[in-house]
Design an enzyme around this catalytic site. Structure first.
Site, PDB file in Angstrom:
ATOM      1  N   TYR A  61       2.822  33.509   5.576  1.00 22.09           N
ATOM      2  CA  TYR A  61       1.692  33.873   6.442  1.00 22.09           C
ATOM      3  C   TYR A  61       0.368  34.012   5.683  1.00 22.09           C
ATOM      4  O   TYR A  61      -0.665  33.567   6.186  1.00 22.09           O
ATOM      5  CB  TYR A  61       2.021  35.144   7.226  1.00 22.09           C
ATOM      6  CG  TYR A  61       2.886  34.853   8.428  1.00 22.09           C
ATOM      7  CD1 TYR A  61       2.307  34.525   9.656  1.00 22.09           C
ATOM      8  CD2 TYR A  61       4.268  34.890   8.356  1.00 22.09           C
ATOM      9  CE1 TYR A  61       3.095  34.253  10.765  1.00 22.09           C
ATOM     10  CE2 TYR A  61       5.060  34.611   9.454  1.00 22.09           C
ATOM     11  CZ  TYR A  61       4.475  34.291  10.656  1.00 22.09           C
ATOM     12  OH  TYR A  61       5.250  34.004  11.759  1.00 22.09           O
ATOM     13  N   GLU A  86      10.197  38.411  13.505  1.00 22.65           N
ATOM     14  CA  GLU A  86      11.070  37.466  12.811  1.00 22.65           C
ATOM     15  C   GLU A  86      11.988  38.157  11.818  1.00 22.65           C
ATOM     16  O   GLU A  86      13.147  37.758  11.661  1.00 22.65           O
ATOM     17  CB  GLU A  86      10.216  36.392  12.130  1.00 22.65           C
ATOM     18  CG  GLU A  86       9.530  35.490  13.152  1.00 22.65           C
ATOM     19  CD  GLU A  86       8.318  34.755  12.613  1.00 22.65           C
ATOM     20  OE1 GLU A  86       8.125  34.730  11.369  1.00 22.65           O
ATOM     21  OE2 GLU A  86       7.542  34.211  13.428  1.00 22.65           O
ATOM     22  N   THR A 118      21.685  18.099  27.133  1.00 22.19           N
ATOM     23  CA  THR A 118      22.452  18.686  26.036  1.00 22.19           C
ATOM     24  C   THR A 118      22.607  20.200  26.156  1.00 22.19           C
ATOM     25  O   THR A 118      23.722  20.711  26.027  1.00 22.19           O
ATOM     26  CB  THR A 118      21.858  18.288  24.674  1.00 22.19           C
ATOM     27  OG1 THR A 118      20.453  18.552  24.643  1.00 22.19           O
ATOM     28  CG2 THR A 118      22.097  16.815  24.407  1.00 22.19           C
TER      29      THR A 118
END
Length: 426
Positions: free
Chosen positions: A117, A159, A302
């Site tokens: 970042y 995250e 899918t």
């Protein structure tokens, strides 16, 4: 790994950082908002300059970014839209939570970490100054630096929680893990399935049907490893992960997909592929009991295959499987779905071929010629309290979404995969 759990972790992190957003000074807010007209007019020029600058100074990051999307301009356009949306919502970024959640899933799938970042931030701020010139004074750069820091901290928090949960899950892992191709099956003229088992012999994690993995492959002509994201095309089973990849041929000025062609041409049974753990915010809602309608086109089926397998395994909900293909040669997994319908009375199917071939049998291979038209099959597709899942090209999804809304389906019952930098691409 329960993606629903990810969402609540994300929400908590976001709410904590939202307090910091509300503490931004009036000067910072006004300066960032003042760039909105400039971003609307010059956003793509800014992001194009940013990527060029970043890859010049940090070429190692090319291994994290889809260079096919770089060459086509998709990533530049997507980032320009994201920066603009952030500037527009800087006073209250809470409407961006679904977008940030989706971005976080992509970042974790690609292996983007906290240490990346500051690199991105440095090049973004330098690009603002270099592109805007005299209009980008020190006050504006400082305002954007503060705004970027908050956004980066928010995504890093989201995250990190996702990395932690993926690593700690049974059979889970973080980063890249080698998998061996145990089977390769040609599903149609352009789609092949790869059955993948961990080389380490360890366990596999559970995942939400509809999620995807990243696959890494070296592209010799670029001298780069390139990640691509592909939907998992079978339900969790503890034995293998399966991806089904469409070979993207060159057409109408669009170059052939590098990775899809490499996978089709060069990867055979016994070969090794590196994967990241399953991610994605498009998945089957298994906490509901109502009917499910799966609507897809082409390779968009899918994630639906994974959902279908899970639904039939549980065996409690009515399922409708609606699929559109160009013709029988392009139609993957058709006979498998027909066999499932014969064995499971709660499953009904409808297939449309846009341009059937002479050898395609009406009533067996397909049920209607032309494009999928929900108005023509509404007696099959419209069910009380049903959830609708859409996946396919953007135009297809928009048309099906609009049809469902016109037919009275509430927006909250319509779920769709977001194409763009989409799993199952090139």
């Amino acid at each position: 790994m329960a993606c629903g759990g990810f969402f609540w972790i994300n929400k908590d992190v976001f709410l904590i950082n939202l307090k910091e957003f509300r503490m931004l000074s009036e000067q910072t807010l006004s300066l960032v908002k003042a760039t909105v007209p400039v971003l609307q007019q010059h956003g793509v020029a800014l992001t194009s300059h940013f990527y060029q600058r970043m890859f010049q100074h940090n070429p190692e990051l090319k291994n994290l970014f889809n260079q096919g999307h770089q060459h086509s301009g998709q990533q530049q356009q997507a980032l320009a839209g994201a920066v603009l949306a952030y500037a527009q919502h800087i006073e209250d970024p809470s409407p961006l939570l679904p977008v940030l959640t989706r971005v976080a899933h992509k970042h974790v799938s690609l292996g983007i970490r906290a240490e990346h970042y500051p690199i991105v931030g440095n090049h973004l701020l330098a690009s603002i100054r270099e592109v805007l010139g005299d209009a980008a004074g020190d006050d504006l750069i400082q305002a954007w630096a503060e705004a970027y820091r908050l956004l980066a901290d928010t995504l890093i928090g989201i995250e990190n929680a996702m990395y932690r949960d993926a690593t700690n899950a049974d059979g889970g892992w973080s980063g890249w893990r080698p998998f061996r191709v145990t089977r390769k099956v040609e599903e149609s003229e352009e789609i092949a399935s790869f059955y993948l088992a961990p080389c380490d012999g360890g366990a596999l994690p559970s995942f939400k049907p509809g999620q995807y993995v990243s696959v890494k492959r070296f592209v010799a002509e670029w001298g780069l490893n390139q990640p691509r994201q592909y939907s998992l095309s079978d339900a969790p089973n503890g034995e293998y992960l399966r991806i089904s990849v469409k070979r993207e041929d060159a057409a109408e000025g669009k170059p052939a997909g590098r990775i899809s062609n490499l996978l089709h041409r060069e990867v055979s049974e016994g070969d090794v592929l590196e994967l990241t753990s399953p991610q994605g915010d498009f998945f089957l809602h298994e906490d509901r009991n109502g009917p499910v309608v799966l609507i897809s086109a082409g390779v968009g089926q899918t994630p639906m295959q994974a959902m279908l397998g899970q639904l039939l395994k549980r065996g409690q909900r009515e399922v409708r499987f609606l699929h559109a293909a160009r013709h029988g040669g392009a139609h993957a997994m058709g006979w498998q779905v027909r066999q499932l319908a014969e064995r499971h009375p709660q499953l009904q199917i409808h297939v449309s071929y846009e341009a059937p071939r002479a050898q395609d049998a009406l009533g067996i291979d397909y049920h209607a010629a032309g494009r999928l038209n929900l108005d023509e099959v509404k007696e099959l597709a419209l069910l009380p309290d049903a959830d609708y899942y859409l996946c396919g090209p953007l135009g297809f999804m928009r048309a099906q979404r609009d049809s469902l809304r016109r037919l009275g389906v509430p927006a909250e019952r319509i779920h769709y995969e977001v194409f763009g930098s989409h799993p199952g691409g090139d």
